[in-house]
Design an enzyme around this catalytic site. Structure first.
Site, mmCIF file in Angstrom:
data_model
loop_
_atom_site.group_PDB
_atom_site.id
_atom_site.type_symbol
_atom_site.label_atom_id
_atom_site.label_comp_id
_atom_site.label_asym_id
_atom_site.label_seq_id
_atom_site.Cartn_x
_atom_site.Cartn_y
_atom_site.Cartn_z
ATOM 1 N N HIS A 19 0.807 -1.218 0.000
ATOM 2 C CA HIS A 19 0.000 0.000 0.000
ATOM 3 C C HIS A 19 0.843 1.273 0.000
ATOM 4 O O HIS A 19 0.432 2.291 -0.566
ATOM 5 C CB HIS A 19 -0.991 -0.035 1.169
ATOM 6 C CG HIS A 19 -2.038 -1.085 0.984
ATOM 7 N ND1 HIS A 19 -2.613 -1.792 2.023
ATOM 8 C CD2 HIS A 19 -2.607 -1.570 -0.146
ATOM 9 C CE1 HIS A 19 -3.487 -2.652 1.540
ATOM 10 N NE2 HIS A 19 -3.493 -2.538 0.228
ATOM 11 N N HIS A 42 -7.718 -8.562 -7.974
ATOM 12 C CA HIS A 42 -8.031 -9.464 -6.861
ATOM 13 C C HIS A 42 -8.321 -8.604 -5.639
ATOM 14 O O HIS A 42 -7.500 -8.468 -4.738
ATOM 15 C CB HIS A 42 -6.868 -10.419 -6.591
ATOM 16 C CG HIS A 42 -6.582 -11.336 -7.747
ATOM 17 N ND1 HIS A 42 -5.893 -10.919 -8.866
ATOM 18 C CD2 HIS A 42 -6.884 -12.642 -7.961
ATOM 19 C CE1 HIS A 42 -5.793 -11.930 -9.726
ATOM 20 N NE2 HIS A 42 -6.378 -12.983 -9.190
ATOM 21 N N SER A 108 -6.787 -2.569 -0.687
ATOM 22 C CA SER A 108 -6.410 -1.797 -1.866
ATOM 23 C C SER A 108 -7.578 -1.049 -2.514
ATOM 24 O O SER A 108 -7.402 0.100 -2.941
ATOM 25 C CB SER A 108 -5.740 -2.705 -2.893
ATOM 26 O OG SER A 108 -4.588 -3.310 -2.356
ATOM 27 N N GLU A 128 -13.388 -9.619 -7.951
ATOM 28 C CA GLU A 128 -13.220 -10.557 -6.842
ATOM 29 C C GLU A 128 -14.052 -11.793 -7.112
ATOM 30 O O GLU A 128 -15.276 -11.723 -7.226
ATOM 31 C CB GLU A 128 -13.627 -9.925 -5.516
ATOM 32 C CG GLU A 128 -13.477 -10.864 -4.312
ATOM 33 C CD GLU A 128 -12.105 -11.542 -4.248
ATOM 34 O OE1 GLU A 128 -12.051 -12.787 -4.186
ATOM 35 O OE2 GLU A 128 -11.087 -10.808 -4.291
ATOM 36 N N GLY A 157 -10.283 -11.968 -12.183
ATOM 37 C CA GLY A 157 -9.662 -10.713 -12.573
ATOM 38 C C GLY A 157 -8.694 -10.853 -13.731
ATOM 39 O O GLY A 157 -8.526 -9.925 -14.523
ATOM 40 N N ASP A 182 -2.619 -8.779 -7.480
ATOM 41 C CA ASP A 182 -2.102 -9.397 -6.253
ATOM 42 C C ASP A 182 -2.959 -10.590 -5.841
ATOM 43 O O ASP A 182 -3.657 -10.549 -4.835
ATOM 44 C CB ASP A 182 -2.016 -8.372 -5.108
ATOM 45 C CG ASP A 182 -3.367 -7.780 -4.752
ATOM 46 O OD1 ASP A 182 -4.279 -7.794 -5.613
ATOM 47 O OD2 ASP A 182 -3.535 -7.317 -3.613
#
Length: 304
Positions: A19, A42, A108, A128, A157, A182
């Site tokens: 982050h 994701h 995120s 997701e 994704g 990620d």
């Protein structure tokens, strides 16, 4: 396939690295007024309770955001040395905890939403696939009342990203996009899918900014991934940056105890020119606060 839940790991050292890198990248990109298409392949649940059953069971935030916040924003005594990037990150997390007690951690999607600009017509697309997290994410996003600026898709994704590149032109005809990739890497095929996704994405939209998070673990696929991403960047003649943070093993760990995740990395393709200096200043301080035993290390390298 659906056993991984990021709620167990929210706010850990890997989230701190991810982050801070994400925010530093976005801050620079948003110096330009034209809008940006933000894509999280994701997204997870979006928001996490650090005092909930999942987070408390893993306890990973204690060696991440909890320790960092205590050192940098102590209730008593002198704060540890910091940087603007670390302060920016801690300010954002603190905004989600107005009582002063660290109970909520923004994933995120909510980090990116906080940095979006209405006037520039930034757009955020969240993917997701996990049925429970997807439902929770949709509920969390609905509370923002952000309208069409944020959309949630309960799909893969990797597959969902393909038709979004290149992004539609914004005002003035420019096309800008930041993609965060990620996955959990719970299954080995995720490593191959990440590199294949990046290879296709660079071909479809070479100027996009792509951020890949990955775990540093004793698995061949994990070691090969950053090397593969570097090769893809070089073949496409795109600049790249690779940062890693290893906090080391706990000194009190039992001989037969599994150490858990102790290190992770961020690989950025088309990074802002300011990102390397930002991370070179911040990672040593993060390690000073979060480091806990044998195996501590941090690195930032770039090319292109």
């Amino acid at each position: 396939m659906f056993s991984y839940r990021h709620a167990f790991h929210a706010g850990n050292h890997a989230d701190v690295l991810k982050h801070i890198t994400l925010m530093a990248t976005l801050r620079h990109l948003m110096l330009k007024e034209t809008g940006i298409h933000l894509i999280d392949t994701h997204a997870g649940a979006g928001l996490y309770r650090l005092d909930g059953d999942y987070a408390e069971k893993g306890g990973e935030a204690q060696d991440g955001i909890v320790k960092l916040m205590a050192a940098m924003r102590p209730t008593e005594g002198q704060p540890a040395e910091s940087t603007p990037a670390i302060d920016d990150y801690l300010d954002l997390v603190a905004d989600f905890n107005p009582s002063g007690s660290l109970r909520v951690y923004p994933g995120s999607p909510f980090v990116m939403h906080r940095l979006m600009r209405e006037a520039s017509r930034d757009r955020l697309k969240l993917f997701e696939l996990h049925p429970t997290d997807g439902k929770t994410l949709s509920g969390n996003v609905a509370q923002l009342e952000a309208g069409r600026s944020i959309t949630v898709a309960r799909e893969d994704g990797f597959e969902g990203l393909r038709p979004m590149l290149p992004p539609p032109p914004g005002a003035g005809g420019s096309r800008r996009a930041l993609v965060l990739i990620d996955p959990s890497y719970e299954i080995k095929s995720d490593y191959h899918r990440v590199s294949a996704c990046i290879q296709e994405s660079i071909k479809r939209f070479p100027t996009g900014c792509y951020l890949v998070w990955y775990p540093v673990i004793p698995r061949p696929e994990a070691h090969d991934l950053p090397r593969r991403l570097r090769t893809l960047s070089q073949q496409a003649q795109r600049p790249w940056l690779h940062a890693t943070l290893a906090i080391g093993q706990r000194p009190d760990m039992e001989i037969n105890e599994r150490p858990g995740l102790t290190a992770s990395g961020m690989f950025v393709i088309n990074p802002p020119h300011t990102l390397k200096a930002t991370l070179q200043a911040s990672l040593p301080l993060l390690l000073k606060v979060l480091g806990r035993g044998r195996g501590q290390a941090q690195s930032v390298e770039s090319g292109g």
